[in-house]
Design a protein around this motif. Structure first.
Motif, mmCIF file in Angstrom:
data_model
loop_
_atom_site.group_PDB
_atom_site.id
_atom_site.type_symbol
_atom_site.label_atom_id
_atom_site.label_comp_id
_atom_site.label_asym_id
_atom_site.label_seq_id
_atom_site.Cartn_x
_atom_site.Cartn_y
_atom_site.Cartn_z
ATOM 1 N N LEU A 6 0.868 -1.179 0.000
ATOM 2 C CA LEU A 6 0.000 0.000 0.000
ATOM 3 C C LEU A 6 0.904 1.228 0.000
ATOM 4 O O LEU A 6 1.530 1.545 1.021
ATOM 5 C CB LEU A 6 -0.906 0.014 1.226
ATOM 6 N N PRO A 7 1.000 1.960 -1.125
ATOM 7 C CA PRO A 7 1.904 3.129 -1.174
ATOM 8 C C PRO A 7 1.458 4.240 -0.237
ATOM 9 O O PRO A 7 2.275 4.886 0.428
ATOM 10 C CB PRO A 7 1.851 3.571 -2.640
ATOM 11 N N GLU A 8 0.140 4.490 -0.194
ATOM 12 C CA GLU A 8 -0.439 5.510 0.676
ATOM 13 C C GLU A 8 -1.932 5.230 0.795
ATOM 14 O O GLU A 8 -2.519 4.524 -0.036
ATOM 15 C CB GLU A 8 -0.203 6.915 0.113
ATOM 16 N N PHE A 9 -2.544 5.776 1.842
ATOM 17 C CA PHE A 9 -3.973 5.570 2.010
ATOM 18 C C PHE A 9 -4.732 6.097 0.802
ATOM 19 O O PHE A 9 -4.441 7.182 0.289
ATOM 20 C CB PHE A 9 -4.476 6.269 3.276
ATOM 21 N N SER A 11 -4.770 4.557 -2.098
ATOM 22 C CA SER A 11 -4.193 3.973 -3.306
ATOM 23 C C SER A 11 -4.554 2.495 -3.413
ATOM 24 O O SER A 11 -4.882 1.851 -2.420
ATOM 25 C CB SER A 11 -2.669 4.114 -3.297
ATOM 26 N N SER A 46 -8.239 2.590 2.614
ATOM 27 C CA SER A 46 -8.650 3.911 2.135
ATOM 28 C C SER A 46 -8.388 5.005 3.160
ATOM 29 O O SER A 46 -8.389 6.190 2.834
ATOM 30 C CB SER A 46 -10.137 3.896 1.791
ATOM 31 N N GLY A 47 -8.199 4.603 4.425
ATOM 32 C CA GLY A 47 -8.044 5.562 5.511
ATOM 33 C C GLY A 47 -9.334 5.861 6.228
ATOM 34 O O GLY A 47 -9.336 6.600 7.225
ATOM 35 N N PRO A 54 1.538 3.266 9.227
ATOM 36 C CA PRO A 54 2.402 4.077 8.368
ATOM 37 C C PRO A 54 2.512 3.479 6.978
ATOM 38 O O PRO A 54 2.489 2.253 6.806
ATOM 39 C CB PRO A 54 3.755 4.031 9.096
ATOM 40 N N THR A 55 2.598 4.327 5.990
ATOM 41 C CA THR A 55 2.770 3.870 4.608
ATOM 42 C C THR A 55 4.100 4.400 4.070
ATOM 43 O O THR A 55 4.606 5.413 4.553
ATOM 44 C CB THR A 55 1.615 4.380 3.724
ATOM 45 N N PRO A 56 4.670 3.731 3.070
ATOM 46 C CA PRO A 56 4.205 2.497 2.435
ATOM 47 C C PRO A 56 4.328 1.309 3.382
ATOM 48 O O PRO A 56 5.202 1.279 4.238
ATOM 49 C CB PRO A 56 5.129 2.348 1.228
ATOM 50 N N ARG A 120 6.327 -4.069 11.205
ATOM 51 C CA ARG A 120 5.484 -3.178 10.409
ATOM 52 C C ARG A 120 4.707 -3.929 9.337
ATOM 53 O O ARG A 120 3.489 -3.857 9.275
ATOM 54 C CB ARG A 120 6.393 -2.120 9.778
#
Length: 359
Positions: A6-9, A11, A46-47, A54-56, A120
C-alpha cells in the motif's frame, strides 16, 4: 519476494518485488500459505477507519504458514512446522501492560506505534517476519485446508471476549451484532463452550434464520426494530431465561443506542464486553444509567483482541471437533489479485464467509 504494498492511504495495492525479511534473535520467518482478508480491509486501506498504519506498508493481519527459519533462541519450532501467525504483537518490556501493535493493520498509542516501526509489514506477502512467540504451532494440516484455518483469526477475537467475561457452561449469552463475522463466530464458540442458550440479535432476518438452522434450538434469534426500549424487552422475552452476559460486536456505523439496548437486558450481576466499533466514526456516546449499573452489580469492560493464552484453548476446541472450520465458506485469490480480493471481501461480508490470499 513478492508482496502487495500500500503506497499511501487511498491507493490501490501494488504487487511488486520487495526485499526478503531478515530475522534475528526472538524472531521467526514464515512462508505465508494463506492470509485472511477481512471484510473491512478496504476501509482500512482507504483511511476511512483511521487506523494508525504508516505507509508504504505491506498490509495483512495474521496468516497460516510454514516456518522457513527460526532465530537462535527458538527451542521447539522447526522449519516446515505449520503455524498461525498471530498479528497481536506485544512489547516484551511492558510487563502487565504491554504496548500492542497489530502487525500489518494498526497500533495502540505511542508505544504501539514505536513497536510498529519494527514489526510493520504484514502478511500480504510470500514471507513474513514475526516474533517467535507469535508463531503458534497448530500441528499438521493439509495444504489445501490452509484457507479455512485462517478462521482462527476471527475465532480468536471472539474467544478473547468470552474469556474476558469468564463465560461459563450453562450460562446464557446475548450476542449484539450476531449477523457479522465476529458475532456469528461468538455464537458458535459459546455453544461449543456449553452455553445454555445464545440470543442472536441483529437486523438481518435471513442471516439470523440461517444461524438458527445451523445451531438448532439453543440459539434463539431476535430481529431488532430500532426502538431501543422495545428491543430490550424483545431480547429479554426471547431469551426466556435471565441473560448472564452480553458480547458486543456492532460495527462503526451502528448507533450507541443499539449497544445500550443489548446491555440493558442483563440480569443482576451480569457482564458486558465491548469489542465492536461503535463511536469510531463519531456519534453519540454509550450512556448507561449509573443507578442501574450500581444497584444491579453490572460489569462493563472493553476488550481489544485477546490474551496470548487464548490460542492454545482455541486450538483445543478446534482439534476436539467442538468447533468445525467447515462452517466457513472460503474464497481464495492469488497474491497477484490482491485488489480483487479486497473488493470481494467487502462485497461478501457476513457470517461464516471468508476471503483469503494465497501467496
Amino acid at each position: 519476494m513478492k508482496a502487495a504494498v500500500l503506497p499511501e492511504f487511498g491507493s490501490a495495492l501494488r504487487v511488486e518485488d520487495v526485499a526478503d525479511p531478515d530475522i534475528g534473535t526472538g524472531e521467526v520467518l514464515v512462508d505465508v500459505v494463506a492470509a485472511p482478508v477481512l471484510s473491512y480491509t478496504g476501509e482500512v486501506l482507504s483511511g476511512a477507519r483511521r487506523y494508525l498504519l504508516p505507509t508504504p506498508v505491506v498490509p495483512g493481519a495474521g496468516a497460516i504458514g510454514r516456518v522457513r527459519a527460526v532465530g537462535p533462541d527458538a527451542t521447539r519450532l522447526q522449519p516446515g512446522d505449520w503455524v498461525y501467525c498471530d498479528p497481536t504483537v506485544r512489547s516484551r518490556d511492558g510487563g502487565n501492560i504491554p504496548d500492542i501493535t497489530l502487525q500489518g493493520a494498526s497500533a495502540r498509542g505511542e508505544g504501539g506505534q514505536k513497536l510498529q516501526r519494527y514489526f510493520r509489514d504484514g502478511t500480504f506477502a510470500e514471507q513474513v517476519r514475526i516474533p517467535t512467540e507469535n508463531a503458534a504451532a497448530i500441528g499438521p494440516i493439509k495444504p489445501e485446508d490452509a484457507g479455512k484455518w485462517c478462521a482462527i483469526g476471527t475465532l480468536l477475537i471472539a474467544y478473547g471476549g468470552l474469556l474476558a467475561m469468564n463465560f461459563q457452561p450453562g450460562e446464557t449469552l446475548l450476542v449484539s451484532g450476531a449477523t457479522g463475522n465476529f458475532g456469528s463466530a461468538t455464537a458458535a464458540l459459546a455453544l461449543a463452550m456449553g452455553a445454555r442458550r445464545v440470543v442472536a440479535a441483529g437486523r438481518n432476518t435471513k442471516v439470523l434464520n440461517d444461524l438458527r438452522r445451523r445451531f438448532g434450538d439453543r440459539l434463539v434469534p431476535v430481529t431488532l426494530s430500532g426502538d431501543a426500549a422495545a428491543d430490550t424487552e424483545a431480547m429479554k422475552r426471547t431469551a426466556g431465561v435471565p441473560i448472564d452476559a452480553v458480547q458486543d460486536f456492532l460495527p462503526p456505523e451502528a448507533s450507541a443506542g443499539v449497544a445500550r439496548a443489548a446491555i440493558m437486558t442483563l440480569r443482576q450481576g451480569g457482564r458486558a464486553v465491548l469489542m465492536g466499533g461503535v463511536g469510531m466514526l463519531g456519534g453519540e456516546d454509550l450512556a448507561l444509567p449509573y443507578p442501574w449499573i450500581m444497584r444491579n452489580l453490572i460489569t462493563v469492560r472493553g476488550q481489544w483482541m485477546y490474551d496470548a493464552e487464548a490460542i492454545s484453548g482455541l486450538l483445543g476446541l478446534i482439534r476436539s471437533g467442538l468447533i468445525d472450520l467447515g462452517l466457513w465458506t472460503v474464497s481464495e485469490f492469488p497474491l497477484a489479485n490482491a485488489n480483487e480480493a479486497v473488493a470481494h471481501a467487502a462485497d461478501n461480508a457476513g457470517a461464516f464467509k471468508m476471503t483469503v490470499l494465497k501467496p
